[in-house]
Design an enzyme around this catalytic site. Sequence first.
Site, PDB file in Angstrom:
ATOM      1  CE  LYS A   1      84.795  54.011 138.473  1.00 58.85           C
ATOM      2  NZ  LYS A   1      83.342  53.802 138.574  1.00 58.85           N
TER       3      LYS A   1
ATOM      4  N   GLY B   1      71.996  51.610 121.785  1.00 62.14           N
ATOM      5  CA  GLY B   1      72.791  50.616 122.496  1.00 62.14           C
ATOM      6  C   GLY B   1      71.875  49.608 123.159  1.00 62.14           C
TER       7      GLY B   1
ATOM      8  N   GLY C   1      72.879  46.732 125.237  1.00 65.87           N
ATOM      9  CA  GLY C   1      73.599  45.855 126.150  1.00 65.87           C
ATOM     10  C   GLY C   1      72.684  45.326 127.239  1.00 65.87           C
ATOM     11  CG  ASN C   2      74.294  42.455 129.952  1.00 60.18           C
ATOM     12  OD1 ASN C   2      73.898  41.742 129.039  1.00 60.18           O
ATOM     13  ND2 ASN C   2      75.464  42.276 130.550  1.00 60.18           N
TER      14      ASN C   2
ATOM     15  CB  ALA D   1      69.970  48.970 126.509  1.00 66.67           C
ATOM     16  CE1 TYR D   2      66.088  41.110 125.609  1.00 67.69           C
ATOM     17  CE2 TYR D   2      66.454  40.703 127.954  1.00 67.69           C
ATOM     18  CZ  TYR D   2      65.830  40.378 126.761  1.00 67.69           C
ATOM     19  OH  TYR D   2      64.934  39.333 126.715  1.00 67.69           O
TER      20      TYR D   2
END
Length: 364
Positions: free
Chosen positions: A80, A180, A182-183, A185-186
């Site tokens: 990371k 939530g 967001g992208n 989850a949509y």
Amino acid sequence: MEIFKYMEKYDYEQLVFCQDEASGLKAIIAIHDTTLGPALGGARMWTYASEENAIEDALRLARGMTYKNAAAGLNLGGGKTVIIGDPFKDKNEEMFRALGRFIQGLNGRYITAEDVGTTVTDMDLIHEETNYVTGISPAFGSSGNPSPVTAYGVYLGMKAAAKEAFGSDSLEGRTISVQGLGNVAYKLCEYLHNEGAKLVVTDINQAAIDRVVNEFGATAVAPEEIYSQEVDIFSPCALGAIINDETIPQLKAKVIAGSANNQLQDSRHGDYLHELGIVYTPDYVINAGGVINVADELYGYNRERAMKRVEGIYDSIEKIFAISKRDGIPTYVAANRLAEERIARVSKSRSQFLKNEKNILHGR
């Protein structure tokens, strides 16, 4: 923080500090384990309260990527990057190109990607200096936005969890709460709606709620009410640490399966879910679709091949449940064991190979 003691405790390989005065770059690259292959993990940009916090985050996230990549069956280790700075104010071209040069200097031991606070555009700048980067623009042969692929993996993992809890992986008629929108989850809501699930949703963004209510017939509730809903499955897709002492007693769901990272506030909360008989699907396994997708870029991106590998998330989740029952352990421990057993097998095989090569060299 005693850095070397921490690294020794969790067996980290390398910690690299990167500084470029001209661009303002201050970054840390952590490489946890390369047993399975080069370390892959995104570059995160954040306004850390201190340099020590940034170091701790880099180390923690790198170790998490080792487990995620191993459990996903990828021939990649864990690493990371964290960049210290405000992603809305402090970015410039020189910064990411400088980071690209530092990554190039690691000669392939570490491969980066998009993460919190960074974008495809930032990855394109890194790509100007190194090929050890994924998640770049499709014009360069990349896979583009990984969110839909992550959502597909979560959807498949949820079906595996439903099979474990209810005896069938069909989600038709199931009531599922999604925290939530967001992208990822949509797109997940779209998959669930198309299969005939009933959705209960929440978000702090009213526009995101309205979109899902209008398109998928979802029922909206206040953020603090999402835990206590009478649902079959709870899908956390926003913040981490939301499975805790306060929320667990409110849960009515028999399954927890969502895309959010670090859902358990503490490992003991995973033990608590196990005792309650709630089927918890470990987050770093179920949300691995994105990293599986970008990892395919290393071979020359092929969407059909990538999606086939993402479908393996279903099998990985089933293996975790099998290990959990076999050893009488919580699923989060079983997920760690799945990853650790794979790393140990490869490490043993490599050691035996090197031993054989040495014997041949010395005529034994």
